[in-house]
Design a protein around this motif. Structure first.
Motif, mmCIF file in Angstrom:
data_model
loop_
_atom_site.group_PDB
_atom_site.id
_atom_site.type_symbol
_atom_site.label_atom_id
_atom_site.label_comp_id
_atom_site.label_asym_id
_atom_site.label_seq_id
_atom_site.Cartn_x
_atom_site.Cartn_y
_atom_site.Cartn_z
ATOM 1 N N PHE A 41 0.831 -1.200 0.000
ATOM 2 C CA PHE A 41 0.000 0.000 0.000
ATOM 3 C C PHE A 41 0.871 1.257 0.000
ATOM 4 C CE2 PHE A 41 -2.116 3.349 2.543
ATOM 5 C CZ PHE A 41 -3.136 3.659 1.654
ATOM 6 N N LEU A 42 1.876 1.291 0.851
ATOM 7 C CA LEU A 42 2.749 2.465 0.936
ATOM 8 C C LEU A 42 3.562 2.652 -0.344
ATOM 9 C CD1 LEU A 42 3.839 2.110 4.650
ATOM 10 C CD2 LEU A 42 2.247 3.784 3.690
ATOM 11 N N LYS A 43 3.952 1.557 -0.968
ATOM 12 C CA LYS A 43 4.661 1.648 -2.252
ATOM 13 C C LYS A 43 3.734 2.231 -3.321
ATOM 14 C CE LYS A 43 7.238 -1.040 -5.608
ATOM 15 N NZ LYS A 43 7.634 -2.361 -6.072
ATOM 16 N N LEU A 44 2.498 1.777 -3.355
ATOM 17 C CA LEU A 44 1.504 2.300 -4.285
ATOM 18 C C LEU A 44 1.257 3.783 -4.020
ATOM 19 C CD1 LEU A 44 -0.714 1.777 -6.466
ATOM 20 C CD2 LEU A 44 -2.244 1.225 -4.577
ATOM 21 N N ALA A 45 1.075 4.135 -2.756
ATOM 22 C CA ALA A 45 0.795 5.523 -2.387
ATOM 23 C C ALA A 45 1.961 6.448 -2.729
ATOM 24 C CB ALA A 45 0.467 5.608 -0.902
ATOM 25 N N ALA A 46 3.159 5.939 -2.747
ATOM 26 C CA ALA A 46 4.329 6.762 -3.068
ATOM 27 C C ALA A 46 4.236 7.337 -4.482
ATOM 28 C CB ALA A 46 5.608 5.948 -2.907
ATOM 29 N N ASP A 47 3.475 6.700 -5.361
ATOM 30 C CA ASP A 47 3.305 7.181 -6.736
ATOM 31 C C ASP A 47 2.189 8.216 -6.870
ATOM 32 O OD1 ASP A 47 5.335 5.606 -7.746
ATOM 33 O OD2 ASP A 47 3.996 3.974 -8.312
ATOM 34 N N TRP A 48 1.461 8.473 -5.798
ATOM 35 C CA TRP A 48 0.323 9.388 -5.843
ATOM 36 C C TRP A 48 0.757 10.803 -5.484
ATOM 37 C CZ3 TRP A 48 -2.971 5.736 -2.378
ATOM 38 C CH2 TRP A 48 -3.410 4.647 -3.143
ATOM 39 N N GLU A 108 -3.959 10.631 -7.940
ATOM 40 C CA GLU A 108 -3.416 10.790 -9.291
ATOM 41 C C GLU A 108 -1.943 10.411 -9.245
ATOM 42 O OE1 GLU A 108 -4.182 14.802 -10.450
ATOM 43 O OE2 GLU A 108 -6.274 14.395 -10.905
ATOM 44 N N ARG A 109 -1.481 9.808 -10.311
ATOM 45 C CA ARG A 109 -0.087 9.370 -10.343
ATOM 46 C C ARG A 109 0.829 10.505 -10.756
ATOM 47 N NH1 ARG A 109 1.025 4.028 -9.952
ATOM 48 N NH2 ARG A 109 -0.748 2.667 -10.016
ATOM 49 N N HIS A 110 2.040 10.462 -10.229
ATOM 50 C CA HIS A 110 3.081 11.396 -10.671
ATOM 51 C C HIS A 110 3.336 11.166 -12.138
ATOM 52 C CE1 HIS A 110 4.271 12.777 -6.688
ATOM 53 N NE2 HIS A 110 4.193 11.537 -6.281
ATOM 54 N N LYS A 111 3.664 12.200 -12.850
ATOM 55 C CA LYS A 111 3.985 12.071 -14.288
ATOM 56 C C LYS A 111 5.454 11.747 -14.444
ATOM 57 C CE LYS A 111 0.027 13.735 -15.983
ATOM 58 N NZ LYS A 111 -0.838 13.283 -16.897
#
Length: 111
Positions: A41-48, A108-111
């Motif tokens: 979850f934290l790895k996924l959230a790092a891209d937000w 939203e994901r980082h570009k």
């Protein structure tokens, strides 16, 4: 985009269950280190772009707490909600500064 079926015959998590998960993710360093689910979850959230709002106690966790205690628990267990309660709940969830809008923007994901 790939759709993920997370329930597979099971009930999706309730607000209280997700609040507990999020509280653990925010406050428990030990569980973050030992739980594969929390690490993912934290790895996924790092891209937000707005993960800071999701992972701070006064962000999503506080919104879920307000939704649960002010509206959901009252309506489900002990009380009838009136028109003003409905308006307040609507504002909390989908108002201009509502939790749902903030969640959409935050994930939203980082570009």
């Amino acid at each position: 985009m790939r759709r993920v079926n997370v329930t597979r015959g099971r009930k999706p998590p309730e607000l209280g269950t997700f609040s507990h998960f999020l509280r653990t993710a925010i406050h428990s360093k030990g569980r973050r280190e030992t739980s594969a689910l929390l690490r993912c979850f934290l790895k996924l959230a790092a891209d937000w772009t707005g993960s800071h709002w999701i992972l701070k106690p006064t962000g999503l966790l506080e919104s879920l707490g307000s939704l649960t205690t002010k509206f959901r628990n009252r309506a489900s267990h002990i009380d009838e909600l009136g028109k003003q309660d409905y308006r307040d709940c609507r504002e909390l969830v989908i108002g201009s500064e509502g939790a749902l809008w903030k969640l959409v923007v935050a994930t939203e994901r980082h570009k």
